[in-house]
Design a protein around this motif. Structure first.
Motif, short mmCIF file in Angstrom:
data_model
loop_
_atom_site.label_atom_id
_atom_site.label_comp_id
_atom_site.label_asym_id
_atom_site.label_seq_id
_atom_site.Cartn_x
_atom_site.Cartn_y
_atom_site.Cartn_z
N ARG A 1 19.86 2.43 -7.81
CA ARG A 1 19.43 3.65 -7.06
C ARG A 1 19.09 4.73 -7.90
O ARG A 1 18.31 5.41 -7.55
CB ARG A 1 20.23 3.55 -6.07
CG ARG A 1 20.08 4.90 -4.87
CD ARG A 1 20.47 4.84 -3.49
NE ARG A 1 20.14 6.29 -2.84
CZ ARG A 1 20.45 6.16 -1.60
NH1 ARG A 1 21.21 5.51 -0.90
NH2 ARG A 1 20.02 7.20 -0.80
N GLU A 2 19.80 5.08 -8.96
CA GLU A 2 19.81 6.21 -9.87
C GLU A 2 18.49 6.29 -10.54
O GLU A 2 17.95 7.36 -10.78
CB GLU A 2 21.00 6.32 -10.73
CG GLU A 2 21.04 5.57 -11.76
CD GLU A 2 21.34 4.10 -11.52
OE1 GLU A 2 21.28 3.09 -12.38
OE2 GLU A 2 21.92 3.81 -10.40
N ARG A 3 17.84 5.14 -10.52
CA ARG A 3 16.42 4.99 -11.24
C ARG A 3 15.27 5.28 -10.22
O ARG A 3 14.10 5.38 -10.69
CB ARG A 3 16.43 3.69 -11.86
CG ARG A 3 17.29 3.40 -13.17
CD ARG A 3 16.77 1.99 -13.70
NE ARG A 3 15.82 2.40 -14.38
CZ ARG A 3 15.22 1.46 -15.41
NH1 ARG A 3 15.63 0.37 -15.39
NH2 ARG A 3 14.29 1.79 -15.86
N GLY A 4 15.59 5.72 -9.02
CA GLY A 4 14.61 5.98 -8.05
C GLY A 4 14.46 4.59 -7.20
O GLY A 4 14.50 3.55 -7.46
N PRO A 5 13.19 4.78 -6.40
CA PRO A 5 12.85 3.71 -5.31
C PRO A 5 11.97 2.85 -6.18
O PRO A 5 11.29 3.27 -7.20
CB PRO A 5 12.05 4.70 -4.35
CG PRO A 5 11.60 5.99 -4.90
CD PRO A 5 12.68 6.38 -5.89
N THR A 6 11.68 1.74 -5.63
CA THR A 6 10.92 0.67 -6.03
C THR A 6 10.11 0.21 -5.07
O THR A 6 8.86 -0.47 -5.16
CB THR A 6 11.64 -0.44 -6.43
OG1 THR A 6 12.73 -1.03 -5.55
CG2 THR A 6 12.28 -0.44 -7.93
N MET A 7 10.21 0.77 -3.78
CA MET A 7 9.12 0.66 -2.52
C MET A 7 9.28 1.61 -1.63
O MET A 7 10.19 2.36 -1.47
CB MET A 7 9.45 -0.91 -1.98
CG MET A 7 8.30 -1.41 -0.85
SD MET A 7 8.62 -2.97 -0.35
CE MET A 7 6.96 -3.00 0.71
N ALA A 8 7.76 1.92 -1.19
CA ALA A 8 7.81 3.19 -0.30
C ALA A 8 6.97 2.69 0.85
O ALA A 8 5.91 1.97 0.60
CB ALA A 8 7.25 4.36 -0.86
N PHE A 9 7.38 3.06 2.16
CA PHE A 9 6.25 2.91 3.53
C PHE A 9 5.86 4.44 3.70
O PHE A 9 6.66 5.17 3.87
CB PHE A 9 7.01 2.13 4.50
CG PHE A 9 7.78 0.86 4.38
CD1 PHE A 9 6.98 -0.15 4.59
CD2 PHE A 9 8.71 0.80 3.43
CE1 PHE A 9 7.55 -1.51 4.28
CE2 PHE A 9 9.37 -0.40 3.14
CZ PHE A 9 8.70 -1.70 3.76
N LEU A 10 4.43 4.51 3.70
CA LEU A 10 3.96 5.73 3.74
C LEU A 10 3.10 5.98 5.18
O LEU A 10 2.42 5.02 5.34
CB LEU A 10 3.04 6.17 2.45
CG LEU A 10 3.81 6.16 1.17
CD1 LEU A 10 3.65 4.88 0.47
CD2 LEU A 10 2.88 7.28 0.46
N ARG A 11 3.29 7.12 5.63
CA ARG A 11 2.46 7.29 6.94
C ARG A 11 1.61 8.61 6.84
O ARG A 11 1.96 9.45 5.69
CB ARG A 11 3.55 7.34 8.27
CG ARG A 11 4.17 8.68 8.35
CD ARG A 11 5.06 8.70 9.13
NE ARG A 11 5.91 9.92 9.41
CZ ARG A 11 7.10 10.25 8.92
NH1 ARG A 11 7.54 9.33 7.89
NH2 ARG A 11 7.84 11.27 8.93
N CYS A 12 0.70 8.56 7.63
CA CYS A 12 -0.18 9.80 7.66
C CYS A 12 0.77 11.04 8.41
O CYS A 12 1.40 10.56 9.24
CB CYS A 12 -1.33 9.73 8.31
SG CYS A 12 -2.57 8.32 7.56
N ASP A 13 0.36 12.38 7.90
CA ASP A 13 1.03 13.24 8.39
C ASP A 13 0.17 14.12 9.25
O ASP A 13 -0.92 14.88 9.12
CB ASP A 13 1.28 14.49 7.33
CG ASP A 13 2.06 15.91 7.76
OD1 ASP A 13 1.97 15.80 9.02
OD2 ASP A 13 2.49 16.43 6.79
N GLN A 14 0.39 13.79 10.62
CA GLN A 14 -0.51 14.48 11.69
C GLN A 14 0.27 15.17 12.66
O GLN A 14 0.09 15.44 13.75
CB GLN A 14 -0.88 13.38 12.81
CG GLN A 14 -2.06 12.22 12.03
CD GLN A 14 -3.33 13.13 11.74
OE1 GLN A 14 -3.90 13.41 12.45
NE2 GLN A 14 -3.40 13.47 10.34
N GLY A 15 1.18 15.94 11.94
CA GLY A 15 1.94 16.84 12.61
C GLY A 15 3.08 16.40 13.69
O GLY A 15 3.88 15.41 13.39
N ASP A 16 2.92 16.96 15.02
CA ASP A 16 3.83 16.41 16.14
C ASP A 16 3.27 15.15 16.43
O ASP A 16 3.86 14.63 17.41
CB ASP A 16 3.99 17.60 17.12
CG ASP A 16 4.66 18.59 16.49
OD1 ASP A 16 5.63 18.43 15.80
OD2 ASP A 16 4.31 19.77 17.29
#
Length: 387
Positions: A229-244
């Motif tokens: 874990r100290e080496r950082g993530p190896t996968m990311a799930f990303l979403r769009c930022d549409q505020g509220d």
């Protein structure tokens, strides 16, 4: 500027960003100093995926599978096939005639036409006419992995089509259906819209930061290798930022690996019955299921994965999580067993771990190349992705 040091501490102090640890979508949150999962001042904030671009040598065969999978055809020429869902908006997929079957890249939808000008200035590119039915404008970019990425603003959009109606369900004491039977038709799972695309990259951290800094995506969940874990993530799930406004848990997902390429793309259908009946329809026509039916953990959606005639993987999904911008990323260990809450055991075909000479060559090349993969990380990935 790297988002690794771009956390908006003022927002966190004001309580504008909620943690995601109260049974929202992850059992764990970030440790001190870990990646914040968002950029403080991105160039733009894209609104959504517009469509995905592919090449295939046989458009007739591609159209047959597309209709069986549940797409509608928005337009067809000698060299292009535009596929759509039933929802109003842009097409889901464009398939262009090419020498081989391959994924070209994602196209994101700009929230406003002026975002294209801002993006072009920041990246040293230009705004051009978009080759999309109805017209529009686009900016063409290249992400650090080498994927062509476009951002588009369409002049018009496709009108909604009739869709499959969700079934009326009786649940416990709630009797909403009486004197009527359930007989969902055996037919294609009619696609409603494009949901997300998943990519593999050997330069994960650099590519992740590019999508956060340039397109304003934010992370819903990080996965890390057990013991690293100290080496950082190896996968990311990303979403769009549409505020509220709540949006899909992930519009883009990416993971570290020896290769750089397309993993799968996902398309929303009406409900579980549409997903299951559509799967039976595909099976009867000789298509190959890769994995399913089950329910994921990150994103929570019901899933069913299939291979097209060229072995590209596509997913039917329904009932996915929707998040607004005020949730921080969750953190969890990366593992094959952690991919689903329930369903059949994950397959090697889905994981892409079946041994082959091409896979061995890919791993050797990655270990010799200038990227983020080293023997310790490779071993960690192998352990994580062993069913």
């Amino acid at each position: 500027m790297s988002v690794r040091h771009a956390r908006d501490d003022g927002a966190a102090a004001r309580g504008d960003v909620r943690t995601a640890h109260q049974d929202l979508h992850s059992e764990r949150g970030a440790l001190r100093g870990e990646h914040p999962g968002r950029a403080r001042n991105p160039v733009v904030k894209v609104a959504d995926l517009a469509w995905l671009e592919f090449e295939k040598p046989d458009l007739d065969r591609a159209e047959v599978f597309a209709r069986d999978f549940g797409f509608g055809v928005a337009a067809r020429t000698e060299g292009e096939l535009w596929l759509r869902g039933t929802f109003a908006g842009p097409p889901c997929v464009v398939v262009r005639r090419g020498r081989a079957s391959r994924f070209i890249g994602p196209v994101f939808r700009a929230a406003d036409r002026t975002d294209l000008d801002r993006l072009a200035r920041a990246t040293g590119t230009s705004v051009r006419d978009a080759d999309v039915p109805g017209g529009g404008s686009t900016v063409a970019l290249l992400d650090p992995s080498g994927f062509p990425v476009r951002v588009v603003h369409c002049a018009g959009e496709l009108r909604a089509l009739p869709g499959q109606r969700p079934l009326t369900l009786n649940s416990g004491p709630r009797h909403r259906r009486t004197n009527a039977t359930q007989r969902p038709p055996r037919e294609p799972s009619r696609i409603q819209r494009l949901g997300h695309v998943v990519l593999e990259t050997s330069v994960f951290a650099h590519t992740l930061d590019w999508y956060l800094d340039t397109l304003g995506l934010i992370v819903s969940d990080f996965l890390f290798l057990d013991g690293q874990r100290e080496r950082g993530p190896t996968m990311a799930f990303l979403r769009c930022d549409q505020g509220d406004r709540p949006v899909d848990h992930h519009t883009l997902a990416m993971h570290l690996g020896p290769g750089t390429g397309y993993v799968h793309s996902a398309y929303q259908v009406t409900d579980l019955d549409a997903l299951a009946a559509g799967g039976e329809y595909l099976a009867e026509r000789g298509y190959r299921r890769s994995w399913g039916i089950g329910r994921h953990i990150q994103g929570s959606q019901l899933f069913d994965y299939w291979r097209d005639p060229d072995r590209l993987m596509l997913e039917h999904f329904t009932d996915g999580d929707l998040f607004s911008h005020d949730l921080e990323p969750g953190w969890a260990p990366m593992s094959a067993s952690g991919l689903a809450q329930w369903g059949p055991p994950v397959t090697r075909d889905f994981l892409g771990t079946s041994p082959s000479p091409a896979k061995v060559r890919e791993v050797v090349a990655a270990l010799r190349g200038d990227n983020e993969l080293d023997p310790a990380r490779l071993l960690g990935l192998i352990r994580a992705m062993t069913p």
